[in-house]
Design an enzyme around this catalytic site. Sequence first.
Site, PDB file in Angstrom:
ATOM      1  N   GLU A   1      91.233   8.462  50.483  1.00  0.00           N
ATOM      2  CA  GLU A   1      92.245   7.421  50.653  1.00  0.00           C
ATOM      3  C   GLU A   1      92.653   7.180  52.111  1.00  0.00           C
ATOM      4  O   GLU A   1      93.839   7.232  52.463  1.00  0.00           O
ATOM      5  CB  GLU A   1      93.477   7.740  49.791  1.00  0.00           C
ATOM      6  CG  GLU A   1      93.098   7.864  48.313  1.00  0.00           C
ATOM      7  CD  GLU A   1      94.242   8.301  47.406  1.00  0.00           C
ATOM      8  OE1 GLU A   1      95.367   8.491  47.904  1.00  0.00           O
ATOM      9  OE2 GLU A   1      94.003   8.437  46.202  1.00  0.00           O
TER      10      GLU A   1
ATOM     11  N   ASN B   1      86.295   8.598  49.713  1.00  0.00           N
ATOM     12  CA  ASN B   1      86.761   8.148  48.402  1.00  0.00           C
ATOM     13  C   ASN B   1      88.053   7.335  48.576  1.00  0.00           C
ATOM     14  O   ASN B   1      88.904   7.696  49.385  1.00  0.00           O
ATOM     15  CB  ASN B   1      87.054   9.424  47.592  1.00  0.00           C
ATOM     16  CG  ASN B   1      87.256   9.211  46.112  1.00  0.00           C
ATOM     17  OD1 ASN B   1      86.461   8.537  45.465  1.00  0.00           O
ATOM     18  ND2 ASN B   1      88.318   9.813  45.564  1.00  0.00           N
TER      19      ASN B   1
ATOM     20  N   HIS C   1      91.063   3.334  39.339  1.00  0.00           N
ATOM     21  CA  HIS C   1      92.269   3.413  38.503  1.00  0.00           C
ATOM     22  C   HIS C   1      92.644   1.971  38.162  1.00  0.00           C
ATOM     23  O   HIS C   1      93.300   1.292  38.948  1.00  0.00           O
ATOM     24  CB  HIS C   1      93.400   4.119  39.253  1.00  0.00           C
ATOM     25  CG  HIS C   1      93.109   5.562  39.503  1.00  0.00           C
ATOM     26  ND1 HIS C   1      93.017   6.480  38.475  1.00  0.00           N
ATOM     27  CD2 HIS C   1      92.852   6.245  40.639  1.00  0.00           C
ATOM     28  CE1 HIS C   1      92.747   7.673  38.978  1.00  0.00           C
ATOM     29  NE2 HIS C   1      92.626   7.558  40.291  1.00  0.00           N
TER      30      HIS C   1
HETATM   31  O1  G3I Z   1     101.844  22.229  38.673  1.00  0.00           O
HETATM   32  C1  G3I Z   1     103.172  21.694  38.714  1.00  0.00           C
HETATM   33  C2  G3I Z   1     104.031  22.336  37.639  1.00  0.00           C
HETATM   34  O2  G3I Z   1     104.161  23.711  37.891  1.00  0.00           O
HETATM   35  C3  G3I Z   1     105.380  21.641  37.632  1.00  0.00           C
HETATM   36  O3  G3I Z   1     106.130  22.136  36.566  1.00  0.00           O
HETATM   37  C4  G3I Z   1     105.223  20.149  37.470  1.00  0.00           C
HETATM   38  C5  G3I Z   1     106.560  19.416  37.548  1.00  0.00           C
HETATM   39  O4  G3I Z   1     106.410  18.086  37.901  1.00  0.00           O
HETATM   40  O5  G3I Z   1     104.391  19.655  38.500  1.00  0.00           O
HETATM   41  C6  G3I Z   1     103.104  20.215  38.496  1.00  0.00           C
HETATM   42  O6  G3I Z   1     102.349  19.650  39.528  1.00  0.00           O
HETATM   43  C7  G3I Z   1     101.928  18.337  39.322  1.00  0.00           C
HETATM   44  C8  G3I Z   1     100.415  18.311  39.419  1.00  0.00           C
HETATM   45  O7  G3I Z   1      99.940  16.991  39.319  1.00  0.00           O
HETATM   46  C9  G3I Z   1      99.760  19.131  38.316  1.00  0.00           C
HETATM   47  O8  G3I Z   1     100.089  18.616  37.062  1.00  0.00           O
HETATM   48  C10 G3I Z   1     102.533  17.455  40.398  1.00  0.00           C
HETATM   49  O9  G3I Z   1     103.922  17.368  40.210  1.00  0.00           O
HETATM   50  C11 G3I Z   1     101.920  16.069  40.326  1.00  0.00           C
HETATM   51  O10 G3I Z   1     102.371  15.302  41.433  1.00  0.00           O
HETATM   52  C12 G3I Z   1     100.419  16.165  40.386  1.00  0.00           C
HETATM   53  O11 G3I Z   1      99.900  14.875  40.236  1.00  0.00           O
HETATM   54  C13 G3I Z   1      98.553  14.732  40.594  1.00  0.00           C
HETATM   55  C14 G3I Z   1      98.439  13.623  41.625  1.00  0.00           C
HETATM   56  O12 G3I Z   1      97.073  13.411  41.926  1.00  0.00           O
HETATM   57  C15 G3I Z   1      99.176  13.949  42.910  1.00  0.00           C
HETATM   58  O13 G3I Z   1      99.148  12.828  43.730  1.00  0.00           O
HETATM   59  C16 G3I Z   1      97.774  14.358  39.362  1.00  0.00           C
HETATM   60  O14 G3I Z   1      97.756  15.461  38.447  1.00  0.00           O
HETATM   61  C17 G3I Z   1      96.356  14.004  39.754  1.00  0.00           C
HETATM   62  O15 G3I Z   1      95.678  13.496  38.609  1.00  0.00           O
HETATM   63  C18 G3I Z   1      96.373  12.945  40.844  1.00  0.00           C
HETATM   64  O16 G3I Z   1      95.062  12.649  41.189  1.00  0.00           O
HETATM   65  C19 G3I Z   1      94.913  11.634  42.193  1.00  0.00           C
HETATM   66  C20 G3I Z   1      93.643  11.956  42.942  1.00  0.00           C
HETATM   67  O17 G3I Z   1      93.701  13.254  43.462  1.00  0.00           O
HETATM   68  C21 G3I Z   1      93.402  10.953  44.039  1.00  0.00           C
HETATM   69  N1  G3I Z   1      93.411   9.610  43.546  1.00  0.00           N
HETATM   70  C22 G3I Z   1      94.565   9.247  42.737  1.00  0.00           C
HETATM   71  C23 G3I Z   1      94.783  10.237  41.620  1.00  0.00           C
HETATM   72  C24 G3I Z   1      95.953   9.834  40.757  1.00  0.00           C
HETATM   73  O18 G3I Z   1      97.161   9.918  41.456  1.00  0.00           O
END
Ligand code: G3I
Length: 477
Positions: free
Chosen positions: A177, A218, A254
């Site tokens: 990004e 990417n 997405h």
């Molecule tokens: O692991 C913690 C957990 O312990 C806690 O209780 C919970 C509370 O909110 O958060 C958990 O972490 C989260 C993590 O995902 C795992 O589930 C984060 O808050 C959350 O922000 C994080 O989101 C991820 C996101 O990237 C961050 O920007 C998504 O899972 C993930 O699918 C997403 O993936 C991105 C790609 O890397 C790049 N392109 C866009 C894509 C979608 O945003």
Amino acid sequence: MRGTSMKPQSLRRAASAFLAAASLVIGGATSGHAATGPEPAATERQAAAEPVLRDLAAAKGIYYGTAVTASKLNGTYGTITGEQFDSITPGNEMKWGSVEATRGSFTWSGADAVVAFAEAHAQKVRGHTLVWHSQLPNWVSNGSWTADTLRTVMTDHIATEAGRYQGRIDHWDVVNEPFNEDGTRRQSVFQTAIGDSYIADALRAARAADPAAKLYVNDYNVEGVNAKSTALYNLVKSLKEQGVPIDGVGLQAHLILGQVPSTLQANIQRFADLGVDVAITELDIRMTVPPTTAQLAQQKAEYKAVTAACAAVARCEGVTVWGFTDSDSWIPDVFTGYGAATPYDENFQPKPAYYGIAEALGWVDDGTPEPVGACVVTYAVQSQWNTGFTAQVTLRNTSTTAVNGWRLAWTWPAGQSVTQAWNATVTQSGSAVTAANASYNAAVPPGAAVTFGFNGSWSGGNTAPTAFTLNGTACTT
Ligand code: G3I
């Protein structure tokens, strides 16, 4: 006819495979295929009837992948991941904030688990991601850097992470990004401290750490031809002219239902013509929830179109869905009111989108009529002895409205009778049977299922009932 039904095909397929399993049991001794829970295990469904995306993709010369959550790689989630996909991407476990939250102190458990799972299931790994403005630890994003100090931190991080998995990662999303929507550079900490050259620096460090991995840049909203994808195009062109190692571009994808760019394939082709590979790296197609059958049918067509666009261009290496099940999707957390973005529902049932992917990969449907009812019933004789038997019935609400209180009725074809039931109150008058909900399982939300069981007696034959009604309306069996 497919494509015009009001019902997701998934329900038909789950039901037909389940009934196939049930008929095996009805016809003879109980086998290992007998249903022992409310639904057949995914492995049983898929062994019976479902297309296998990884095999279909391989026949087309591409891979089909999914993002995964390491901690979930067991049970049905693990089974489907292993059976259906030949590439996996850790959704979070390889990000800087996950592996190096504190400078020089590394946590590899999640990333290691994903790589080990992939190796155990003959899958590729997309490493995701080495340099990204998001999910960065504070010590990086809020550090006080000169170009040289941050470049060293960045290349050390790449050397350590890509070096750890040297030879075991097929594709690295080295830089994620880097662009704004208008095609200018995103003002990440790397951009502001190091300048434009940070991308080339990162790619060179990744090549040095793992010469066999294909190195990708990417981004999102670069699926069609637009200002942002043109900036990415110009970046790749310039990197290649400078001899910087760049092997591919990842189009995240997405997408929003109804907004698949018409220029997707042309855009893939222009990158291919530039001399790099292309991959769809994070495909999901979100919609307002709860989804209607029409939305799910449109989503099927759009998954099919995106998959077909990749399969049509020789240098498009494969497609990765960003989570294969709606229970493991980032969408509902981030886009209020949206969801249902992946090919499997929250209960691991394949959605129409899954069949759209399969069709794009050359799978041909068997023409079985789709269900027309608002409910699907599966009936399984689990065991049978000289005069008695045990049966299990699963009632799935395939309508878009909740059921609150249910009466499932059927007629015995061969004089059977129910002697004892659980999870329902069953009454019988002549050969007519009615099973009514228990107090605790009256509510069946759209897409959900309830299961009840009973013992019965039989003589002469124990033919399964073929027609059920839910609150007076015919179900599909
Ligand atoms: O692991 C913690 C957990 O312990 C806690 O209780 C919970 C509370 O909110 O958060 C958990 O972490 C989260 C993590 O995902 C795992 O589930 C984060 O808050 C959350 O922000 C994080 O989101 C991820 C996101 O990237 C961050 O920007 C998504 O899972 C993930 O699918 C997403 O993936 C991105 C790609 O890397 C790049 N392109 C866009 C894509 C979608 O945003």
